[in-house]
Design an enzyme around this catalytic site. Structure first.
Site, PDB file in Angstrom:
ATOM      1  N   HIS A  73      -5.197   1.759  -2.744  1.00  0.00           N
ATOM      2  CA  HIS A  73      -3.766   2.075  -2.640  1.00  0.00           C
ATOM      3  C   HIS A  73      -3.201   2.611  -3.950  1.00  0.00           C
ATOM      4  O   HIS A  73      -2.040   2.347  -4.293  1.00  0.00           O
ATOM      5  CB  HIS A  73      -2.953   0.840  -2.238  1.00  0.00           C
TER       6      HIS A  73
ATOM      7  N   GLU B  51      -4.038   6.633  -1.401  1.00  0.00           N
ATOM      8  CA  GLU B  51      -3.982   6.518   0.052  1.00  0.00           C
ATOM      9  C   GLU B  51      -4.617   7.761   0.688  1.00  0.00           C
ATOM     10  O   GLU B  51      -4.480   8.875   0.189  1.00  0.00           O
ATOM     11  CB  GLU B  51      -2.539   6.382   0.523  1.00  0.00           C
TER      12      GLU B  51
ATOM     13  N   GLY C 294      -5.889  -6.922   3.625  1.00  0.00           N
ATOM     14  CA  GLY C 294      -4.986  -8.060   3.560  1.00  0.00           C
ATOM     15  C   GLY C 294      -4.976  -8.601   2.136  1.00  0.00           C
ATOM     16  O   GLY C 294      -4.995  -7.834   1.173  1.00  0.00           O
TER      17      GLY C 294
ATOM     18  N   SER D 236      -9.028  -1.314   2.067  1.00  0.00           N
ATOM     19  CA  SER D 236      -8.133  -2.085   1.217  1.00  0.00           C
ATOM     20  C   SER D 236      -8.903  -3.255   0.582  1.00  0.00           C
ATOM     21  O   SER D 236      -9.846  -3.035  -0.160  1.00  0.00           O
ATOM     22  CB  SER D 236      -6.918  -2.552   2.017  1.00  0.00           C
ATOM     23  N   ALA D 237      -8.543  -4.504   0.884  1.00  0.00           N
ATOM     24  CA  ALA D 237      -9.271  -5.650   0.331  1.00  0.00           C
ATOM     25  C   ALA D 237     -10.755  -5.593   0.680  1.00  0.00           C
ATOM     26  O   ALA D 237     -11.607  -6.012  -0.114  1.00  0.00           O
ATOM     27  CB  ALA D 237      -8.667  -6.951   0.856  1.00  0.00           C
TER      28      ALA D 237
END
Length: 234
Positions: A160, A195, A91, A123-124
């Site tokens: 990413h 990714e 997020g 991700s985060a």
């Protein structure tokens, strides 16, 4: 010994949420069936903590672990201290880190993971495992007290990662943004995760997982490609 799985994102190409991570997580959590995973949902700005918890529980149901969001406890840090495993979702990285500071989770997570509690994030959740969040891709929509993160992986992570520019895009490419970071911070190293990739960390060794090589950028944008399946000492 530290045991971490740092994943670029929650999806790869056309896969559903977290589907491509299941084989990695099955191996990573092979000895933790029935154990409690403390999940940190602070990055999920566009969904409630309840919704985020339920989404992750559904996606990872076949792992047979008990995923509970830290917001279920009166003091979120208590959930961390009692957990068998720690997980952090993706997020907005700024919201995530701010929440971690507000709930006094930084030192608690660091101590747990350094003493052997497994940690996985995407991700985060991968970004905050590094030394700072200065190579996140997110907008600073809120202000954490510091950009300093968990520093469990003592370098920068860029999730990413995508090379070049889409046709018609006139803003900076990811390489150009990372070049700016390395001009200002020339002693840093940036691990760029395309990714569908992850870093599996045990102690001070990191193994590349996934479908692509990982890129390591250092001063003056010197580039080292780390091939999938290979391990590096960091």
């Amino acid at each position: 010994m530290k045991k971490m799985l740092l994943m670029s994102g929650s999806k790869y190409q056309q896969t559903d949420y977290l589907v491509h991570t299941i084989p990695w997580l099955k191996q990573f959590l092979a000895d933790y069936q029935g154990k409690t995973v403390a999940f940190i949902p602070y990055a999920g700005v566009r969904q409630s903590y309840d919704e985020y918890e339920a989404k992750v529980q559904k996606a990872l149901a076949e792992l047979q672990v008990n995923i509970i969001s830290v917001h279920r406890a009166a003091k979120h840090v208590d959930m961390i201290e009692q957990a068998d495993v720690i997980a952090i979702g993706g997020g907005n990285t700024f919201c995530l880190l701010k929440g971690m500071y507000e709930h006094n989770l930084i030192e608690a997570i660091r101590a747990k993971v350094e003493s052997g509690t497994p940690y996985f994030g995407w991700s985060a959740g991968a970004n905050v495992a590094g030394c700072s969040i200065m190579t996140t891709n997110d907008m600073p929509i809120t202000y954490p007290p510091s950009f300093d993160a968990l520093n469990l992986f003592p370098h920068q992570i860029n999730p990413h990662f995508i090379s070049g520019k889409p046709q018609g895009h006139n803003g900076e490419s990811r390489e150009e943004r990372l070049a700016e970071f390395l001009i200002v911070n020339p002693n840093s190293k940036v691990y760029a995760l395309p990714e569908g990739t992850a870093l599996s960390i045990e102690g001070d060794s990191a193994t590349v997982l996934g479908n692509h090589d990982i890129l390591l950028f250092s001063e003056n944008m010197q580039l080292e490609m780390i091939s999938t399946g290979s391990a590096v000492h960091y």
